[in-house]
Design a protein around this motif. Structure first.
Motif, PDB file in Angstrom:
ATOM      1  N   PHE A  27       0.761  -1.148  -0.009  1.00 47.64           N
ATOM      2  CA  PHE A  27      -0.032   0.028   0.079  1.00 47.64           C
ATOM      3  C   PHE A  27       0.864   1.320  -0.238  1.00 47.64           C
ATOM      4  CE2 PHE A  27      -2.933  -3.211   0.947  1.00 47.64           C
ATOM      5  CZ  PHE A  27      -4.388  -2.535   0.687  1.00 47.64           C
ATOM      6  N   GLU A  28       0.157   2.333  -0.662  1.00 54.31           N
ATOM      7  CA  GLU A  28       1.036   3.546  -0.842  1.00 54.31           C
ATOM      8  C   GLU A  28       1.162   4.367   0.763  1.00 54.31           C
ATOM      9  OE1 GLU A  28      -0.273   6.273  -3.544  1.00 54.31           O
ATOM     10  OE2 GLU A  28      -0.223   4.476  -5.175  1.00 54.31           O
ATOM     11  N   ARG A  29      -0.176   4.242   1.355  1.00 51.18           N
ATOM     12  CA  ARG A  29      -0.176   5.168   2.591  1.00 51.18           C
ATOM     13  C   ARG A  29      -0.875   4.193   3.527  1.00 51.18           C
ATOM     14  NH1 ARG A  29      -2.990  10.251   2.262  1.00 51.18           N
ATOM     15  NH2 ARG A  29      -4.741   9.033   1.062  1.00 51.18           N
ATOM     16  N   PRO A  30      -0.422   3.447   4.109  1.00 54.22           N
ATOM     17  CA  PRO A  30      -0.822   2.366   5.180  1.00 54.22           C
ATOM     18  C   PRO A  30      -1.034   3.250   6.511  1.00 54.22           C
ATOM     19  CG  PRO A  30       1.323   1.475   4.762  1.00 54.22           C
ATOM     20  CD  PRO A  30       1.050   2.729   3.745  1.00 54.22           C
ATOM     21  N   ALA A  31      -1.826   2.964   7.326  1.00 55.92           N
ATOM     22  CA  ALA A  31      -1.995   3.473   8.826  1.00 55.92           C
ATOM     23  C   ALA A  31      -2.340   2.474   9.714  1.00 55.92           C
ATOM     24  CB  ALA A  31      -2.754   4.651   8.742  1.00 55.92           C
ATOM     25  N   LEU A  32      -1.964   2.211  10.849  1.00 57.16           N
ATOM     26  CA  LEU A  32      -2.508   1.566  11.773  1.00 57.16           C
ATOM     27  C   LEU A  32      -3.514   2.141  12.693  1.00 57.16           C
ATOM     28  CD1 LEU A  32      -2.515  -1.465  13.161  1.00 57.16           C
ATOM     29  CD2 LEU A  32      -0.532  -0.672  14.441  1.00 57.16           C
ATOM     30  N   LEU A  33      -4.820   1.448  12.838  1.00 60.34           N
ATOM     31  CA  LEU A  33      -5.873   2.448  13.561  1.00 60.34           C
ATOM     32  C   LEU A  33      -5.271   2.039  15.456  1.00 60.34           C
ATOM     33  CD1 LEU A  33      -9.148   1.614  12.000  1.00 60.34           C
ATOM     34  CD2 LEU A  33      -7.983   3.689  12.014  1.00 60.34           C
ATOM     35  N   PHE A  34      -5.136   3.289  16.076  1.00 60.08           N
ATOM     36  CA  PHE A  34      -4.573   3.035  17.412  1.00 60.08           C
ATOM     37  C   PHE A  34      -5.286   3.977  18.294  1.00 60.08           C
ATOM     38  CE2 PHE A  34      -1.572   3.812  20.963  1.00 60.08           C
ATOM     39  CZ  PHE A  34      -1.610   2.597  21.484  1.00 60.08           C
ATOM     40  N   LEU A  56       8.625   1.134  12.998  1.00 63.47           N
ATOM     41  CA  LEU A  56       7.274   0.683  12.265  1.00 63.47           C
ATOM     42  C   LEU A  56       7.020   1.586  10.903  1.00 63.47           C
ATOM     43  CD1 LEU A  56       4.420   0.832  15.151  1.00 63.47           C
ATOM     44  CD2 LEU A  56       6.093  -0.897  14.326  1.00 63.47           C
ATOM     45  N   PRO A  57       6.808   0.978   9.903  1.00 64.52           N
ATOM     46  CA  PRO A  57       6.995   1.523   8.510  1.00 64.52           C
ATOM     47  C   PRO A  57       5.371   2.166   8.248  1.00 64.52           C
ATOM     48  CG  PRO A  57       6.375  -0.671   8.241  1.00 64.52           C
ATOM     49  CD  PRO A  57       6.524  -0.522   9.752  1.00 64.52           C
ATOM     50  N   LEU A  58       4.470   2.333   9.079  1.00 61.87           N
ATOM     51  CA  LEU A  58       3.286   2.994   8.908  1.00 61.87           C
ATOM     52  C   LEU A  58       2.996   3.731  10.308  1.00 61.87           C
ATOM     53  CD1 LEU A  58       0.875   0.019   9.044  1.00 61.87           C
ATOM     54  CD2 LEU A  58       2.862  -0.056  10.477  1.00 61.87           C
ATOM     55  N   PRO A  59       2.138   5.029  10.059  1.00 59.85           N
ATOM     56  CA  PRO A  59       1.868   5.815  11.252  1.00 59.85           C
ATOM     57  C   PRO A  59       0.845   5.188  11.974  1.00 59.85           C
ATOM     58  CG  PRO A  59       1.124   6.703   9.259  1.00 59.85           C
ATOM     59  CD  PRO A  59       1.923   5.671   8.720  1.00 59.85           C
ATOM     60  N   LEU A  60       0.492   5.591  13.141  1.00 60.46           N
ATOM     61  CA  LEU A  60      -0.556   5.229  14.130  1.00 60.46           C
ATOM     62  C   LEU A  60      -1.835   6.614  13.723  1.00 60.46           C
ATOM     63  CD1 LEU A  60       1.108   4.236  17.398  1.00 60.46           C
ATOM     64  CD2 LEU A  60       0.790   2.821  15.364  1.00 60.46           C
ATOM     65  N   LEU A  61      -3.009   5.811  13.525  1.00 56.81           N
ATOM     66  CA  LEU A  61      -4.082   7.002  13.312  1.00 56.81           C
ATOM     67  C   LEU A  61      -5.248   6.622  14.325  1.00 56.81           C
ATOM     68  CD1 LEU A  61      -5.472   8.951  11.484  1.00 56.81           C
ATOM     69  CD2 LEU A  61      -6.253   6.991  10.173  1.00 56.81           C
ATOM     70  N   LEU A  87       2.410   9.298  15.170  1.00 52.32           N
ATOM     71  CA  LEU A  87       0.863   9.293  15.750  1.00 52.32           C
ATOM     72  C   LEU A  87       0.043  10.469  15.113  1.00 52.32           C
ATOM     73  CD1 LEU A  87      -1.427   8.320  17.356  1.00 52.32           C
ATOM     74  CD2 LEU A  87      -0.998   9.661  19.243  1.00 52.32           C
ATOM     75  N   ILE A  88      -0.843  10.045  14.295  1.00 52.65           N
ATOM     76  CA  ILE A  88      -1.612  11.175  13.791  1.00 52.65           C
ATOM     77  C   ILE A  88      -3.093  10.927  14.366  1.00 52.65           C
ATOM     78  CG2 ILE A  88      -3.064  11.850  11.603  1.00 52.65           C
ATOM     79  CD1 ILE A  88      -0.884  10.170  10.009  1.00 52.65           C
TER      80      ILE A  88
END
Lengths: 164, 441
Positions: A27-34, A56-61, A87-88
């Motif tokens: 994926f281009e812009r993955p995120a992990l819901l947190f 971690l190669p993906l931000p937390l959202l 973290l976003i």
């Protein structure tokens, strides 16, 4: 029985790691819901298992509904900082201000807003692995995977309740 | 520290899918399994009982439990397969629930692709219909190790043993033409619960297990492939700023083992480079291990600095895979735009995606007769057939019969990104023959 055997939680964990790595790889812009809740904590640990020793190669959202306990938000921020994760945090009010309509105008802000948020940004950038945790450890890990391809959807917690 | 079993009494998972035509009682059967195995939440039971008082005249409608698929469709959420979970003290179960209509055959392929067992539901009044043959053929094609033919609604045929034997004979007439090793026939009534969890008083002539009894005891330990190590590389693990300074030069290759066992010090061949290297370390979050096996997710550190990235494959030297641009495969076509010779697609195989062109349609399976029709003009949606493909770059693969993970693929339509087919590769004509001089075991 030989030692080449995984019990059910190890089995689900190895699959969850597989899915997280596929998401990072494809994926281009993955995120992990947190959110900082128990399910999120479980997912974050799975992400560590998938990607360590790297960052971690993906931000937390987190979509902040404004109805969380302040302690939860404090923990959310502290845990992200502790792991060096990006973290976003976005709020429901932003979505409403942008005019993203909710599905059911009669429902309260708390329940209508997540539906509104899910409508737009989720499908392309967020995948969901859901989990339930009890006091004595991880009880349930539910991975959304279709077997051949990966299905990236988010479904309500109740429908993915798993092992009792 | 070992990654192998740590709990005192290992509990394993059985994955199964249910196939049936509309109104064969599929939702009721799943509802019955969930209800009788006491896997429901209190509020779900309350909701069921409430709806029974209002609409069902006191009778609980078990089918309402599994209306998730319909609800999700109405919400406009695309969901191919709904997974449902329940457990008994002996096993955990994952049900891949797919819709029953003919147009959802492709969903069944998706749901069944990782199943240990398939339940084919048959309405005792109707006997074997085309959907039964189609579902059985797909189960055979996907090499699902175990099959259960659940002959449902036995209460509506007076619990007739003769009817049960008649339907079994209908199946046995075509089963020898399919490659299925283990088939079990069970007479039941999902609505009343006979032979689902509790043995039925109506079938004294049936000595076999109940459906749940069979699901709990069917032998699945050997369903994973432990010969021929394969690691499709998913992700290169190279920290920019590791927390541990000792890991500054860490360079690992992460993936889920798709076959076999790997040990520290073992020699591996890296594709597509074709270079032999040695396993320096098997890294996991829970510590370094000496060996790992299918289907564990691991990160391998190698002795040599070889160009390896997502889509590469690490394999054992003693069981080499095929490596070829020319492929032959059985496919289930999933799209309303038909498959024709000359069309170009992307083929996704493990973590590797490559461009392919369809060079030949060899045959198509006739679902009514289970005969194959040679050289069809096209494969339409839900058709199953055998095709030849030519890939732009060589594919490193095994036959599906040897390895379900490295022998399967999907075809993706360029432009729309639609998944148009699920494919099962035929065994390679020749295994890979290394040309490099340093290839010495």
């Amino acid at each position: 029985m030989s030692s080449y055997h995984l019990d059910h939680l190890q089995h689900l964990e190895t699959e969850a790691i597989h899915i997280m790595r596929e998401v990072a790889g494809e994926f281009e812009r993955p995120a992990l819901l947190f959110s900082g809740g128990k399910d999120s904590i479980c997912l974050l640990r799975l992400a560590e298992k998938a990607f360590r020793p790297s960052e971690l190669p993906l931000p937390l959202l987190n979509v902040d509904t404004g109805h969380h306990f302040p302690e939860l938000n404090e923990f959310r921020d502290a845990r992200a900082a502790q792991l060096g994760a990006k973290l976003i945090v976005r709020t429901v009010e932003e979505a409403i201000a942008k005019g993203i309509p909710s599905r059911n105008s009669n429902s309260t802000a708390a329940s209508a807003a997540p539906a509104a948020m899910k409508k737009r940004p989720a499908p392309r950038s967020v995948f969901s692995v859901s989990a339930t945790v009890s006091a004595n450890g991880i009880q349930k890990i539910s991975v959304l995977k279709s077997g051949i391809s990966i299905t990236a959807v988010s479904i309500p917690a109740k429908t993915c309740a798993c092992f009792p | 520290m070992s990654l192998s079993t740590t709990s005192p009494r290992p509990v394993d998972i059985l994955r199964f899918n249910t196939c049936g035509s509309v109104d064969d009682g599929k939702s009721t059967l799943i509802g019955r399994l969930l209800y009788d195995s006491k896997s429901l939440m209190e509020d779900q039971i309350e909701a069921l009982e409430r709806s029974a008082d209002i609409t069902g005249g006191g009778q609980i409608n078990l089918a309402n439990l599994t209306d998730g698929l319909r609800a999700e469709r109405e919400q406009g959420i695309t969901i191919d397969v709904a997974y449902r979970y329940f457990a008994t003290p002996r096993r955990k179960f994952i049900i891949a629930d797919t819709p029953g209509h003919v147009q959802y055959t492709r969903n069944m392929v998706t749901g069944a692709s990782s199943a240990n067992l398939s339940i084919i539901l048959v309405d005792a009044r109707l006997g074997v219909i085309e959907q039964s043959r189609r579902h059985t053929a797909i189960a055979a094609l996907l090499r699902i190790p175990h099959l259960v033919v659940a002959i449902n609604k036995m209460d509506l045929v007076g619990w007739s043993e003769a009817r049960f034997l008649e339907i079994r004979a209908q199946f046995e007439a075509f089963l020898p033409r399919l490659d299925i090793k283990d088939v079990k026939f069970i007479p039941l009534s999902a609505l009343n619960g006979d032979n689902v969890v509790e043995p039925s008083p109506h079938t004294p002539w049936y000595a076999g297990p109940t459906l749940l009894g069979h699901l709990e005891t069917v032998h699945i330990a050997s369903d994973f492939n432990l010969t021929g190590f394969r690691l499709p590389v998913q992700w290169v693990n190279r920290p920019n700023s590791p927390t541990d300074a000792a890991l500054h030069d860490f360079r690992g290759f992460s993936g889920q083992i798709a076959g076999g066992i790997v040990r520290t010090g073992q020699k591996l061949l890296a594709f597509p480079a074709g270079i032999v290297t040695t396993v320096k370390q098997i890294w996991t979050y829970d510590g370094v291990v000496d060996e790992a096996f299918c289907p564990q997710s691991v990160t391998l550190v190698l002795e040599h600095d070889i160009d390896i990235s997502r889509g590469s494959m690490l394999v054992a030297l003693d069981h080499l895979p095929g490596s070829s641009c020319d492929l032959q495969a059985e496919v289930c076509w999933m799209h309303t735009r038909p498959l024709q010779v000359g069309k170009k697609y992307f083929l996704k195989h493990t973590t590797h995606t490559v461009q392919v062109v369809v060079t030949e349609l060899i045959d198509k399976l006739n679902m009514s007769t289970l005969d194959s029709e040679s050289a069809p003009a096209a494969l339409a949606v839900n058709d199953i057939g055998e095709i030849k493909l030519r890939a732009a770059r060589p594919l490193v693969f095994d036959g599906y019969a040897t390895n379900r993970l490295t022998g399967s693929f999907i075809l993706i339509e360029p432009g729309t990104n639609a998944t148009v087919a699920a494919g099962m590769l035929r065994a390679p004509h020749d295994v890979f023959k290394p040309e490099t001089a340093d290839y010495v075991i």
